[in-house]
Design a protein around this motif. Structure first.
Motif, short mmCIF file in Angstrom:
data_model
loop_
_atom_site.label_atom_id
_atom_site.label_comp_id
_atom_site.label_asym_id
_atom_site.label_seq_id
_atom_site.Cartn_x
_atom_site.Cartn_y
_atom_site.Cartn_z
N ILE A 111 0.84 -1.21 0.00
CA ILE A 111 0.00 0.00 0.00
C ILE A 111 0.87 1.25 0.00
O ILE A 111 0.62 2.22 -0.73
CB ILE A 111 -0.95 0.01 1.21
CG1 ILE A 111 -1.96 -1.14 1.11
CG2 ILE A 111 -1.69 1.34 1.31
CD1 ILE A 111 -2.82 -1.32 2.34
N ALA A 112 1.93 1.24 0.81
CA ALA A 112 2.84 2.39 0.88
C ALA A 112 3.50 2.63 -0.46
O ALA A 112 3.60 3.78 -0.93
CB ALA A 112 3.89 2.16 1.96
N SER A 113 3.94 1.57 -1.12
CA SER A 113 4.60 1.72 -2.42
C SER A 113 3.63 2.24 -3.47
O SER A 113 3.99 3.09 -4.30
CB SER A 113 5.19 0.38 -2.86
OG SER A 113 6.20 -0.04 -1.96
N ALA A 114 2.39 1.72 -3.45
CA ALA A 114 1.41 2.12 -4.46
C ALA A 114 0.92 3.54 -4.26
O ALA A 114 0.76 4.30 -5.23
CB ALA A 114 0.24 1.15 -4.43
N ASP A 115 0.67 3.93 -3.00
CA ASP A 115 0.07 5.24 -2.74
C ASP A 115 1.10 6.36 -2.59
O ASP A 115 0.83 7.51 -2.93
CB ASP A 115 -0.78 5.18 -1.47
CG ASP A 115 -2.02 4.32 -1.64
OD1 ASP A 115 -2.27 3.88 -2.78
OD2 ASP A 115 -2.73 4.08 -0.64
N ASP A 116 2.26 6.02 -2.03
CA ASP A 116 3.24 7.07 -1.73
C ASP A 116 4.55 6.91 -2.49
O ASP A 116 5.40 7.80 -2.44
CB ASP A 116 3.53 7.09 -0.23
CG ASP A 116 2.32 7.48 0.60
OD1 ASP A 116 2.25 8.63 1.02
OD2 ASP A 116 1.44 6.62 0.81
N ARG A 127 1.06 9.18 7.84
CA ARG A 127 0.84 8.30 6.70
C ARG A 127 0.94 6.83 7.11
O ARG A 127 0.18 5.99 6.63
CB ARG A 127 1.85 8.60 5.59
CG ARG A 127 1.56 9.84 4.78
CD ARG A 127 0.21 9.73 4.07
NE ARG A 127 0.16 8.58 3.15
CZ ARG A 127 -0.96 7.96 2.84
NH1 ARG A 127 -2.12 8.32 3.39
NH2 ARG A 127 -0.94 6.95 2.00
N ILE A 131 -2.02 4.15 6.48
CA ILE A 131 -1.77 2.94 5.68
C ILE A 131 -2.05 1.70 6.51
O ILE A 131 -2.64 0.73 6.02
CB ILE A 131 -0.32 2.95 5.16
CG1 ILE A 131 -0.16 4.03 4.10
CG2 ILE A 131 0.07 1.59 4.60
CD1 ILE A 131 1.28 4.28 3.68
N LYS A 134 -5.74 1.19 6.60
CA LYS A 134 -6.26 0.64 5.34
C LYS A 134 -5.95 -0.85 5.23
O LYS A 134 -6.78 -1.64 4.78
CB LYS A 134 -5.65 1.38 4.15
CG LYS A 134 -6.24 0.95 2.79
CD LYS A 134 -5.65 1.74 1.64
CE LYS A 134 -6.35 1.40 0.33
NZ LYS A 134 -6.34 -0.02 0.00
N GLU A 154 -3.11 -4.90 -3.42
CA GLU A 154 -1.97 -4.97 -2.51
C GLU A 154 -1.94 -6.29 -1.75
O GLU A 154 -0.87 -6.84 -1.48
CB GLU A 154 -2.01 -3.80 -1.53
CG GLU A 154 -1.84 -2.43 -2.17
CD GLU A 154 -3.14 -1.87 -2.73
OE1 GLU A 154 -3.10 -0.80 -3.37
OE2 GLU A 154 -4.18 -2.52 -2.54
#
Length: 250
Positions: A111-116, A127, A131, A134, A154
């Motif tokens: 999720i961190a890689s995809a969103d941020d 953040r 995350i 989520k 994810e």
């Protein structure tokens, strides 16, 4: 001829009669409890979906894969090394607990890689908290009662990576962990065994419909996914202790 009047006849033992009735009542009661607990167990058992798919419909694993993986788990006698749902040998890992945590961590990282576009560890706390929330929401709201379970992207990526690592771990020795390769598993069966373990782990975190606890009453305890013992866990644990000691006393 002997005198029949001299024969000593046994006197009826009232205590023996009472004990026979107690034995009969105990047998009937335990049989009734066994029937009731069996029905409750099957009624409350986690459902097994026909398939798990990604958002684009790609099949990740099927119910048949999970059943085959259960056979692989038994064939490799993994319960004599580790445990499942806390039952088995405590020499190795509890697969449900360890895989559930690995899935949660991998999902959070994805999720961190995809969103941020950055690693979770390098994000600010606000953040990270968002995350993590989520990730928990994605895991908690998996509807295992559906015949087809659609997984967030994810989580799909997390399952793919954890499945590969788990299957590889089954096929290769790990002397530090006291593990020798499972010679009884082929590479294909090792992957299906990993599917079975992943499905089992998902049941520990996916909520039952209409509740805020998992199919395993939030076992194992894991703050990362907000798994904490429910009230029923304490009630039935202490009720079982109470019944055991009551029976011993009787």
């Amino acid at each position: 001829m002997s005198d029949s009047s001299s024969i000593v006849r046994p006197v009826a033992d009232p205590v023996s009669t009472v004990l026979k009735w107690i034995l009969l009542a105990t047998g009937l009661l335990t049989a009734a409890l066994l029937i009731w607990t069996t029905q409750a167990t099957y009624k409350g058992a986690p459902p097994q979906p026909e398939k798990f798919v990604s958002a684009d419909g790609s099949i990740l694993m099927t119910g048949a894969d999970i059943v085959s993986g259960k056979g692989g788990f038994q064939k490799a006698d993994l319960m004599d090394y580790g445990s499942l749902y806390g039952m088995g040998s405590y020499y190795g890992e509890d697969y449900t607990a360890s895989i559930m945590k690995r899935l949660a961590l991998a999902t959070r990282d994805n999720i961190a890689s995809a969103d941020d576009g950055a690693a979770f560890a390098y994000l600010p706390k606000e953040r990270q908290d968002a995350i993590t929330a989520k990730m928990r929401d994605d895991l908690h709201h998996l509807d295992l009662t559906a015949s087809t379970v659609t997984l967030p992207g994810e989580l799909v990526a997390a399952i793919v990576s954890v499945r590969k690592a788990t299957a590889d771990g089954l096929l290769h020795p790990n002397r530090k962990a006291g593990w020798t390769a499972a010679q009884s598993l082929s590479p294909a069966l090792a992957v299906k065994t990993a599917d079975f373990l992943i499905y089992s782990a998902l049941t520990t975190v996916a909520w039952r419909p209409g509740t805020n606890y998992s199919w395993t009453q939030n076992w194992p305890y894991e703050p990362l996914v907000e798994n904490a013992p429910t009230g029923e866990t304490f009630i039935w644990t202490w009720a079982s202790f109470g019944f055991v000691f009551l029976a011993f006393g009787a």
